[in-house]
Write a protein that holds these residues in place. Structure first.
Motif, PDB file in Angstrom:
ATOM      1  N   CYS A 107       1.096  -1.356   0.082  1.00 16.90           N
ATOM      2  CA  CYS A 107      -0.233   0.030  -0.151  1.00 16.90           C
ATOM      3  C   CYS A 107       0.865   0.899  -0.109  1.00 16.90           C
ATOM      4  CB  CYS A 107      -0.743  -0.006   1.482  1.00 16.90           C
ATOM      5  SG  CYS A 107      -2.202  -1.271   0.936  1.00 16.90           S
ATOM      6  N   LEU A 108       0.723   2.147  -1.247  1.00  8.85           N
ATOM      7  CA  LEU A 108       1.735   3.241  -0.944  1.00  8.85           C
ATOM      8  C   LEU A 108       0.345   4.871  -1.478  1.00  8.85           C
ATOM      9  CD1 LEU A 108       4.328   4.559  -2.286  1.00  8.85           C
ATOM     10  CD2 LEU A 108       4.642   3.459  -3.755  1.00  8.85           C
ATOM     11  N   GLY A 109       0.787   5.113  -1.318  1.00 11.51           N
ATOM     12  CA  GLY A 109      -0.146   6.396  -1.577  1.00 11.51           C
ATOM     13  C   GLY A 109      -1.382   6.594  -1.883  1.00 11.51           C
ATOM     14  N   GLY A 110      -2.275   5.396  -1.489  1.00  8.95           N
ATOM     15  CA  GLY A 110      -3.794   5.221  -1.479  1.00  8.95           C
ATOM     16  C   GLY A 110      -3.631   4.801  -2.596  1.00  8.95           C
ATOM     17  N   SER A 111      -2.564   3.826  -3.424  1.00 11.41           N
ATOM     18  CA  SER A 111      -2.757   2.833  -4.063  1.00 11.41           C
ATOM     19  C   SER A 111      -2.204   1.670  -3.701  1.00 11.41           C
ATOM     20  CB  SER A 111      -2.010   3.562  -5.540  1.00 11.41           C
ATOM     21  OG  SER A 111      -2.412   4.968  -5.817  1.00 11.41           O
ATOM     22  N   SER A 112      -2.414   0.238  -4.144  1.00 10.79           N
ATOM     23  CA  SER A 112      -2.375  -1.049  -4.333  1.00 10.79           C
ATOM     24  C   SER A 112      -1.290  -1.601  -5.013  1.00 10.79           C
ATOM     25  CB  SER A 112      -2.844  -1.809  -3.665  1.00 10.79           C
ATOM     26  OG  SER A 112      -3.440  -1.179  -2.416  1.00 10.79           O
ATOM     27  N   TYR A 113       0.195  -1.735  -4.765  1.00  9.57           N
ATOM     28  CA  TYR A 113       1.262  -2.696  -5.665  1.00  9.57           C
ATOM     29  C   TYR A 113       0.655  -3.893  -5.594  1.00  9.57           C
ATOM     30  CZ  TYR A 113       1.498   2.388  -7.022  1.00  9.57           C
ATOM     31  OH  TYR A 113       1.700   3.836  -7.592  1.00  9.57           O
ATOM     32  N   ASN A 114       1.593  -4.930  -6.049  1.00 12.04           N
ATOM     33  CA  ASN A 114       2.290  -5.751  -6.581  1.00 12.04           C
ATOM     34  C   ASN A 114       3.752  -5.713  -6.264  1.00 12.04           C
ATOM     35  OD1 ASN A 114      -0.075  -7.314  -8.218  1.00 12.04           O
ATOM     36  ND2 ASN A 114      -0.308  -8.398  -6.626  1.00 12.04           N
TER      37      ASN A 114
END
Length: 451
Positions: free
Chosen positions: A231-238
């Motif tokens: 979870c980074l800056g309001g977004s989600s990444y794999n």
């Protein structure tokens, strides 16, 4: 030799004080002396040698009985003891542990057992083996740190960082080896991948700090296991990418990994174009160059979201002039049709490069930036009315009919000059002068982009 003997004494009826005195037998001279509790505390805290010795915190106990398959071998496998230190007792007799490899006395020849990183222990004396129906007592402990926390374990009471691990190659992370360690990424020009463990395999509320040292020249990848998210800056990444000189701290939450600190600004600033005196370590000069998608994965991910501002490389390199004669076309208008020519109208866009391994940056050399006419409308004088659309230099006029002015020849149409005007084309109060450059007072900067 005369000595003093003290018979049995009653227990104290009041709380003890550090200033209280007690009798102490000293073996060196065979005498009984007096000492304060404060003196005894200082002696224990330094081990009698003057240095600082961290107190030991005693934790849980575990009674272990060897599995049938382990009887007769020298190794006991106990996964729940992974990453923990313990004293080992066998049949009521404490065994001597092997020293840590960092201890100057390592290896200890008379050591009777060694603690295994994966959990368990190994008997070290020749011929020693686990016996059937034997029971071993494991007493877990950790050292108290000087900052008030505790170090050496992987639980919530552990020190935040207990050391650093240099990583010059790909590294799958595990709690036994890497909990509480700073991961220093040193792949240099080789892009590395760091695979995070499953959330359930990392201590609750644990932290993993990464540092990409400045001598790296590529971005390195941190990826999750089993589709879990960062979870980074309001977004989600794999997966996320770390550039040279960057630091990212990952916090193990209950539903994913959370980025701590301002590392999110590295992603928030992606693709930002700005004027600067100097190209920084995470900046690129916008001069229309091709870049490797693998070497700049973070920027390439961003570029793919730009819609009309990302074009094919063939379109980006279009040298055919576009003409306006009621609508933009590559076909030259006939005589008597007012028009304006624009060369390479996509030079301010990104391109998809070779379509598989590269992409191209905008060419912003020797141009100024201007706002597009509207967010979604059209501009009759800009072929691509989107960010990156190029517009040639021009001079605005105050009249619509300049027939014969300044000695120019040609046929006035009321809208502009036809092909008879030497080197000058007017359209709707706008003149483009080919072969020269119209400019305003300006200061030169580098146009750079954040990656």
């Amino acid at each position: 030799m005369a000595t003093v003997r003290i018979n049995e004494l009653p227990s104290p009826v009041v709380d003890l004080s550090l200033n209280d005195m007690f009798p102490l037998w000293t073996n060196a001279d065979g005498k009984t002396r007096k000492a304060s509790l404060q003196q005894l505390l200082a002696f224990i805290g330094t081990g009698g040698g003057g240095g600082t010795h961290a107190p030991v915190l005693t934790g849980d106990q575990l009674i272990y009985e060897p599995e049938p398959a382990e009887v007769g071998t020298d190794t006991a496998t106990i996964p729940e003891a992974a990453g923990l230190d313990f004293h080992l007792t066998r049949g009521g007799r404490p065994l001597k542990p092997q020293l840590p490899v960092t201890d100057p006395g390592y290896p200890r020849a008379d050591a009777e057992y060694e603690i295994l990183d994966a959990g368990g222990f190994k008997l070290l004396q020749p011929g020693d083996a686990l016996g059937q129906d034997e029971r071993y007592l494991l007493e877990f402990y950790e050292l108290q740190s000087t900052t008030g926390g505790s170090g050496g374990g992987t639980g919530s009471g552990s020190a935040l960082i207990t050391g650093a691990i240099t990583a010059p190659s790909n590294l799958p992370l595990n709690a036994t080896t890497h909990a509480g360690k700073l991961i220093q990424i040193r792949g240099l020009s080789t892009q590395l991948t760091f695979t995070l463990p499953d959330l359930g395999d990392w201590p609750e509320n644990g932290i993993i700090p990464f540092e990409a040292t400045i001598n790296n020249s590529v971005q390195h990848k941190i990826t999750t296991t089993g589709g879990q998210f960062i979870c980074l800056g309001g977004s989600s990444y794999n997966s996320i990418y770390v550039s040279p000189g960057e630091v990212v701290w990952l916090y193990r939450g209950t539903d994913g990994w959370y980025v701590l600190g301002d590392f999110w600004r590295s992603y928030d600033a992606l693709g930002t174009v700005f004027p600067t005196f100097k190209i920084g370590p995470r900046d690129l000069l916008c001069k229309g160059q091709l870049l490797s998608r693998a070497a700049y994965p973070r920027l390439w991910e961003y570029v793919q979201t730009l819609g009309s501002s990302l074009v094919s490389d063939a379109k980006w390199n279009t040298a055919t002039e576009y003409y306006y004669s009621g609508g933009w076309t590559t076909t030259a208008p006939g005589a008597g049709v007012a028009h304006e020519r624009v060369d390479r109208p996509y030079r301010g866009c990104f391109s998809t490069g070779d379509g598989s391994t590269t992409f191209r940056l905008p060419d912003l050399m020797d141009v100024a930036l201007a706002g597009v006419l509207s967010e979604s409308g059209t501009d009759p004088l800009r072929p691509l009315n989107k960010p990156g659309g190029y517009q040639a230099a021009g001079v605005g006029l105050t009249t619509t009919d300049m027939g014969g002015q300044d000695g120019l020849t040609g046929t006035s149409t009321g809208l502009g000059y036809t092909a008879g005007s030497p080197g000058v084309t007017e359209f709707k109060n706008r003149t483009t002068v080919h072969g020269t450059k119209t400019r305003m007072a300006n200061v030169g900067f580098y146009w750079a982009i954040k990656y």
